[in-house]
Design a protein around this motif. Structure first.
Motif, PDB file in Angstrom:
ATOM      1  N   GLU A 450      -5.243  -2.332   8.490  1.00 46.06           N
ATOM      2  CA  GLU A 450      -4.631  -3.244   7.529  1.00 46.06           C
ATOM      3  C   GLU A 450      -5.533  -4.469   7.440  1.00 46.06           C
ATOM      4  O   GLU A 450      -5.850  -5.093   8.457  1.00 46.06           O
ATOM      5  N   VAL A 451      -5.968  -4.815   6.237  1.00 48.39           N
ATOM      6  CA  VAL A 451      -6.984  -5.845   6.024  1.00 48.39           C
ATOM      7  C   VAL A 451      -6.389  -6.953   5.155  1.00 48.39           C
ATOM      8  O   VAL A 451      -5.513  -6.699   4.317  1.00 48.39           O
ATOM      9  N   ASN A 452      -6.873  -8.174   5.328  1.00 45.63           N
ATOM     10  CA  ASN A 452      -6.331  -9.301   4.562  1.00 45.63           C
ATOM     11  C   ASN A 452      -7.427 -10.149   3.922  1.00 45.63           C
ATOM     12  O   ASN A 452      -7.249 -11.346   3.700  1.00 45.63           O
ATOM     13  N   THR A 453      -8.567  -9.526   3.617  1.00 45.68           N
ATOM     14  CA  THR A 453      -9.668 -10.280   3.030  1.00 45.68           C
ATOM     15  C   THR A 453     -10.407  -9.431   2.004  1.00 45.68           C
ATOM     16  O   THR A 453     -10.147  -8.229   1.894  1.00 45.68           O
ATOM     17  N   PHE A 454     -11.278 -10.053   1.238  1.00 45.74           N
ATOM     18  CA  PHE A 454     -12.151  -9.428   0.236  1.00 45.74           C
ATOM     19  C   PHE A 454     -11.412  -9.026  -1.043  1.00 45.74           C
ATOM     20  O   PHE A 454     -11.783  -9.450  -2.133  1.00 45.74           O
ATOM     21  N   PRO A 460      -3.594 -21.643  -4.522  1.00 49.82           N
ATOM     22  CA  PRO A 460      -2.851 -22.609  -3.708  1.00 49.82           C
ATOM     23  C   PRO A 460      -1.441 -22.130  -3.396  1.00 49.82           C
ATOM     24  O   PRO A 460      -0.686 -21.734  -4.291  1.00 49.82           O
ATOM     25  N   GLY A 461      -1.103 -22.128  -2.114  1.00 50.55           N
ATOM     26  CA  GLY A 461       0.237 -21.748  -1.680  1.00 50.55           C
ATOM     27  C   GLY A 461       0.526 -20.269  -1.709  1.00 50.55           C
ATOM     28  O   GLY A 461       1.666 -19.864  -1.459  1.00 50.55           O
ATOM     29  N   LYS A 462      -0.473 -19.419  -1.991  1.00 47.57           N
ATOM     30  CA  LYS A 462      -0.256 -17.977  -2.097  1.00 47.57           C
ATOM     31  C   LYS A 462      -1.229 -17.244  -1.187  1.00 47.57           C
ATOM     32  O   LYS A 462      -2.440 -17.445  -1.274  1.00 47.57           O
ATOM     33  N   HIS A 463      -0.687 -16.400  -0.340  1.00 49.74           N
ATOM     34  CA  HIS A 463      -1.539 -15.573   0.506  1.00 49.74           C
ATOM     35  C   HIS A 463      -2.197 -14.506  -0.364  1.00 49.74           C
ATOM     36  O   HIS A 463      -1.560 -13.956  -1.272  1.00 49.74           O
ATOM     37  N   PRO A 464      -3.491 -14.199  -0.140  1.00 51.58           N
ATOM     38  CA  PRO A 464      -4.152 -13.185  -0.982  1.00 51.58           C
ATOM     39  C   PRO A 464      -3.618 -11.777  -0.793  1.00 51.58           C
ATOM     40  O   PRO A 464      -3.914 -10.903  -1.599  1.00 51.58           O
ATOM     41  N   GLY A 465      -2.819 -11.550   0.249  1.00 53.23           N
ATOM     42  CA  GLY A 465      -2.181 -10.249   0.416  1.00 53.23           C
ATOM     43  C   GLY A 465      -2.877  -9.362   1.430  1.00 53.23           C
ATOM     44  O   GLY A 465      -4.031  -9.558   1.790  1.00 53.23           O
ATOM     45  N   HIS A 466      -2.144  -8.359   1.898  1.00 55.58           N
ATOM     46  CA  HIS A 466      -2.670  -7.363   2.836  1.00 55.58           C
ATOM     47  C   HIS A 466      -2.866  -6.031   2.119  1.00 55.58           C
ATOM     48  O   HIS A 466      -2.120  -5.703   1.188  1.00 55.58           O
ATOM     49  N   TRP A 467      -3.838  -5.256   2.574  1.00 51.71           N
ATOM     50  CA  TRP A 467      -4.055  -3.933   1.998  1.00 51.71           C
ATOM     51  C   TRP A 467      -4.484  -2.960   3.083  1.00 51.71           C
ATOM     52  O   TRP A 467      -5.005  -3.335   4.128  1.00 51.71           O
ATOM     53  N   MET A 468      -4.190  -1.692   2.833  1.00 52.13           N
ATOM     54  CA  MET A 468      -4.499  -0.613   3.773  1.00 52.13           C
ATOM     55  C   MET A 468      -5.781   0.082   3.358  1.00 52.13           C
ATOM     56  O   MET A 468      -6.041   0.274   2.167  1.00 52.13           O
ATOM     57  N   SER A 469      -6.571   0.494   4.361  1.00 54.55           N
ATOM     58  CA  SER A 469      -7.814   1.218   4.097  1.00 54.55           C
ATOM     59  C   SER A 469      -7.713   2.639   4.615  1.00 54.55           C
ATOM     60  O   SER A 469      -7.153   2.885   5.692  1.00 54.55           O
ATOM     61  N   LEU A 470      -8.255   3.568   3.840  1.00 54.39           N
ATOM     62  CA  LEU A 470      -8.281   4.987   4.214  1.00 54.39           C
ATOM     63  C   LEU A 470      -9.596   5.579   3.727  1.00 54.39           C
ATOM     64  O   LEU A 470      -9.822   5.691   2.516  1.00 54.39           O
ATOM     65  N   TRP A 518      -4.757   0.285  -0.886  1.00 52.07           N
ATOM     66  CA  TRP A 518      -3.546  -0.033  -1.645  1.00 52.07           C
ATOM     67  C   TRP A 518      -2.856  -1.232  -0.996  1.00 52.07           C
ATOM     68  O   TRP A 518      -3.113  -1.575   0.158  1.00 52.07           O
ATOM     69  N   SER A 519      -1.954  -1.868  -1.755  1.00 53.05           N
ATOM     70  CA  SER A 519      -1.216  -3.035  -1.248  1.00 53.05           C
ATOM     71  C   SER A 519      -0.229  -2.602  -0.177  1.00 53.05           C
ATOM     72  O   SER A 519       0.600  -1.718  -0.406  1.00 53.05           O
ATOM     73  N   ALA A 520      -0.320  -3.252   0.977  1.00 49.86           N
ATOM     74  CA  ALA A 520       0.700  -3.072   2.008  1.00 49.86           C
ATOM     75  C   ALA A 520       1.862  -4.013   1.707  1.00 49.86           C
ATOM     76  O   ALA A 520       1.673  -5.125   1.235  1.00 49.86           O
ATOM     77  N   HIS A 521       3.082  -3.538   1.977  1.00 45.07           N
ATOM     78  CA  HIS A 521       4.324  -4.294   1.742  1.00 45.07           C
ATOM     79  C   HIS A 521       4.226  -5.237   0.539  1.00 45.07           C
ATOM     80  O   HIS A 521       4.301  -6.465   0.673  1.00 45.07           O
ATOM     81  N   PRO A 522       4.057  -4.711  -0.677  1.00 43.89           N
ATOM     82  CA  PRO A 522       3.910  -5.568  -1.857  1.00 43.89           C
ATOM     83  C   PRO A 522       5.169  -6.390  -2.125  1.00 43.89           C
ATOM     84  O   PRO A 522       6.284  -5.983  -1.829  1.00 43.89           O
ATOM     85  N   ARG A 523       4.957  -7.580  -2.650  1.00 46.32           N
ATOM     86  CA  ARG A 523       6.021  -8.499  -3.048  1.00 46.32           C
ATOM     87  C   ARG A 523       6.929  -8.929  -1.896  1.00 46.32           C
ATOM     88  O   ARG A 523       8.071  -9.340  -2.113  1.00 46.32           O
ATOM     89  N   ILE A 524       6.416  -8.849  -0.665  1.00 43.00           N
ATOM     90  CA  ILE A 524       7.156  -9.336   0.496  1.00 43.00           C
ATOM     91  C   ILE A 524       6.150  -9.594   1.604  1.00 43.00           C
ATOM     92  O   ILE A 524       4.987  -9.218   1.509  1.00 43.00           O
ATOM     93  N   LYS A 525       6.584 -10.265   2.660  1.00 41.80           N
ATOM     94  CA  LYS A 525       5.695 -10.642   3.760  1.00 41.80           C
ATOM     95  C   LYS A 525       4.487 -11.422   3.212  1.00 41.80           C
ATOM     96  O   LYS A 525       4.622 -12.226   2.291  1.00 41.80           O
ATOM     97  N   ALA A 526       3.298 -11.136   3.756  1.00 42.10           N
ATOM     98  CA  ALA A 526       2.100 -11.841   3.302  1.00 42.10           C
ATOM     99  C   ALA A 526       1.590 -11.346   1.963  1.00 42.10           C
ATOM    100  O   ALA A 526       0.627 -11.894   1.425  1.00 42.10           O
ATOM    101  N   SER A 527       2.218 -10.309   1.415  1.00 39.45           N
ATOM    102  CA  SER A 527       1.831  -9.782   0.097  1.00 39.45           C
ATOM    103  C   SER A 527       2.841 -10.164  -0.975  1.00 39.45           C
ATOM    104  O   SER A 527       2.985  -9.459  -1.979  1.00 39.45           O
ATOM    105  N   VAL A 595       5.566   2.865   7.010  1.00 41.09           N
ATOM    106  CA  VAL A 595       6.569   2.561   8.030  1.00 41.09           C
ATOM    107  C   VAL A 595       6.363   1.160   8.598  1.00 41.09           C
ATOM    108  O   VAL A 595       7.311   0.405   8.759  1.00 41.09           O
ATOM    109  N   ASP A 596       5.133   0.796   8.946  1.00 40.57           N
ATOM    110  CA  ASP A 596       4.782  -0.575   9.330  1.00 40.57           C
ATOM    111  C   ASP A 596       5.547  -1.034  10.568  1.00 40.57           C
ATOM    112  O   ASP A 596       6.312  -2.004  10.513  1.00 40.57           O
TER     113      ASP A 596
END
Length: 676
Positions: A450-454, A460-470, A518-527, A595-596
């Motif tokens: 699970e990655v949170n960069t690139f 401002p005030g928004k996390h860029p989000g988490h994504w899964m790599s496969l 793909w987006s991990a946990h979209p529209r919730i948590k850090a995404s 599942v996370d």
């Protein structure tokens, strides 16, 4: 409140089990007289309303001067019988029985018990920066840290309604109250099943509430009860006669069920298998059943039932959302049988295929997003001189659940994901080595992170989000690239090593190594803001961006469906991409189940937290072959997501399977065919 009837109930409904023709005649007579039975009492009238009920549902209901009698087929030639006692001061369920024919009264399995709910009400906190339409999409919360109060439900009987739909009938009794919540107690009976679904259907005028609940049956156990039984975390059946009349005890069990074994049979209590579990980071077994006196300090009566723990499971334990002005369905199931506790538990497990994801020809099962620290754990064990390395519990757990492929999300709180190489490369090597060691012809353990960069946008005030790599094979890559360092270079031990310093590098790596993200946990948590904020960006529109992930989060018992947050996103992504014209056909976006959760052991309550992806694959890839066929199937939408109880054996729309394209210009109508 309760007393005589002013109308002969025989004019309204023929006795339970009477021939169909007699029931029709009685129903006609009822329409000529009235569509309700008014039961007069000392305080008020209690109306048993039958207008919404039809005997054609297969469940027979008869209103009498003192209550409501329900009879329904259980299967195997048996019938269930429940007497609901409407008299003041009496336990609501006067009798639960099983008979071998349509006429007999049957053998009493349990008598004189009240269905009850222990509702714990707390508050919901929402981060101030949350989008306005996501105020209830919260995971980072722990209501147990703030003031909260537990209320025992109480039924002030004012109205009784009987309705039917399909092959079921529901008896709703009003008014049920528990603190600031009120509504109805509903009992639903299913023709052909041994189940009684007991629900508190309640709502509150108060805003920003979060809740958990216990449920069960209260009564006097000394009359009929022989033992309390359950399956322990080692899979053994336990029968306890000592606990029949003892003090409160919460139990860690398998399969979320507890059984009251009586002289006449057995009653199992268990929750909806997936709806009952709000999301946690840890799936530890938090003792989800109970028996004895004194539950939550709100009653001295003996009982058995199901329960929830409001504190354990990680730093964040969010409970259930409880928005105001909408009905919330707090449920438990009762299963009745003339058999012993083992038979009752076997019958319970039929509804979840034994807490196992069943085989489906032409499909393999995939589960994604597991933070199990596989690499770091193995490295620490080697440092301690452990040889050979043990096989982790999760390997046997996944195999027992018939999981074929497990996609990891390593280095999330462990390891050194952002290290420039000296620490990162050995950790990647350990991950690949462990995945290879633990994979065999039954289970493929797939490396992933699970990655949170690139791949994101910083605002401002928004996390860029988490994504899964496969990736389709082991790939060594470093999340830093200094000035003058090459994007890719040969390594004597690891083959090609990639260095990624920005978005362009990341896209280049995914294209060169045929990866999917793909987006991990979209529209919730850090995404919380993703993928919405970057839906027009090149990386989101690229072929390698699969879409997003589905999970039943947040938990909300007022919702009809699990996981409405990601389901709404699935619709939105389809509209963002637009019509499948040739230049955009490869950019369709799909939703993979995730599942996370973090590390597992064999005692955990895993099934209730899981979902599974059924992927159209004929053969399980071996680790050293790579798993490109899996990525090809996912990228083409050749899979479906389920919690396991409902399996889609086949699905076509206009003759086209999932992942295909239906040309609506060829026909004015398209036939949907689903085999469930």
């Amino acid at each position: 409140m309760r007393g005589r009837s002013c109308v002969d109930p025989r004019a309204l409904r023929s006795p339970v089990g009477a021939p169909a023709r007699s029931r029709r005649v009685a129903g006609t007579a009822a329409l000529l007289v009235a569509l309700l039975v008014s039961v007069h009492g000392r305080a008020r009238d209690v109306a048993v309303e039958l207008a919404g009920y039809s005997a054609g549902c297969g469940v027979d209901v008869m209103a009498s001067v003192t209550g409501v009698d329900v009879g329904w087929p259980l299967g195997n030639g048996e019938r269930g019988r429940v007497r609901l006692d409407l008299r003041e001061g009496r336990p609501l369920i006067g009798r639960i029985a099983v008979s071998g024919d349509a006429e007999g009264a049957g053998v009493a399995v349990l008598e004189s018990v009240d269905p009850v709910f222990f509702l714990t009400v707390g508050s919901r906190w929402t981060p101030p920066a949350k989008p306005d339409d996501q105020k209830w999409a919260v995971f980072f919360d722990k209501p147990a840290k703030r003031p909260h109060q537990t209320h025992l439900s109480a039924l002030d009987l004012e109205r009784v309604r009987v309705t039917s739909a399909g092959r079921r009938a529901t008896v709703a009794l009003e008014t049920l109250r528990a603190g600031p919540f009120s509504g109805a107690l509903e009992l639903t009976f299913y023709a052909g099943a041994r189940l009684v679904h007991v629900e508190a259907v309640v709502e509150t005028p108060e805003d920003r509430r979060a809740i958990i609940y216990d449920a069960g049956l209260l009564g006097d156990p000394r009359d009929m009860l022989r033992a309390i039984a359950w399956i322990d975390t080692d899979g053994r059946l336990v029968r306890s006669e000592e606990g029949i009349d003892g003090s409160f005890r919460a139990l860690a069990v398998r399969h979320r069920a507890i059984v009251a074994e009586t002289e006449g049979g057995s009653i199992a209590c268990f929750p909806p298998p997936h709806q009952f579990h709000f999301p946690r980071d840890w799936t530890d077994n938090f003792r989800y059943v109970w028996h004895g006196r004194g539950n939550r300090g709100r009653t001295d009566r003996f009982g058995i039932g199901i329960r929830q723990d409001g504190e354990g499971g990680g730093a964040f334990v969010p409970w259930f959302n409880a928005p105001p002005g909408v009905p919330h369905r707090l449920g438990q199931f009762l299963l009745v049988t003339r058999g012993d506790a083992r038979h009752a538990l076997d019958e319970v497990l039929r509804f979840t295929h034994g807490d196992r994801f069943p085989d489906l020809p032409g499909h393999l099962t995939l589960t994604s997003h597991w933070h199990m620290a596989v690499a770091v754990t193995a490295m620490k064990q080697r440092e301690r001189g452990i040889d050979p390395l043990p096989v982790p519990d999760f390997v046997g757990m996944f195999k027992a659940m018939n999981v074929d492929m497990v996609h990891l999300a390593e280095f999330h709180g462990d390891g050194h994901q952002k290290d420039p190489g000296p620490l990162r490369l050995p950790e990647l090597e350990a991950m690949f080595s462990e995945c290879r060691r633990l994979s065999d012809d039954e289970l493929l353990l797939i490396p992933g992170e699970e990655v949170n960069t690139f791949l994101g946008l910083r605002q401002p005030g928004k996390h860029p989000g988490h994504w899964m790599s496969l990736f389709p094979r082991p790939v060594f890559w470093i999340m830093q690239r200094g000035e003058g360092q090459p994007f890719a270079e040969p390594h004597e031990r690891h083959g090609t090593v990639y260095r990624v310093g920005d978005r362009a590098d990341m896209m280049r790596l995914l294209e060169r190594e045929d990866g999917l993200v793909w987006s991990a946990h979209p529209r919730i948590k850090a995404s919380s803001w993703t993928p919405d904020i970057f839906r027009e960006e090149d990386f989101f529109l690229a072929d390698f961006w699969l879409g997003a992930a589905w999970k039943a989060m947040p938990a909300d018992l007022s919702r009809v469906r699990l996981g409405e947050r990601p389901l709404a996103l699935l619709d939105d992504m389809a509209n963002w991409v637009g019509a499948p014209v040739p230049e955009r056909a490869a950019r369709r976006k799909y939703m993979l189940g995730e599942v996370d959760v973090f590390k597992l052991d064999r005692t955990h309550e895993l099934y209730g937290h899981m979902n599974i992806n059924y992927v159209r694959l004929e053969r399980l890839p071996r680790f050293d072959e790579g798993w490109r066929p899996l990525l090809d199937a996912l990228g083409r939408g050749r899979f479906f997501v389920t919690t396991g109880e409902v399996i889609v054996r086949a699905f076509t729309l206009g003759g086209v399977e999932s992942g295909g394209t239906l040309d609506f210009n060829r026909s004015a109508r398209a036939r949907l065919v689903v085999d469930l």
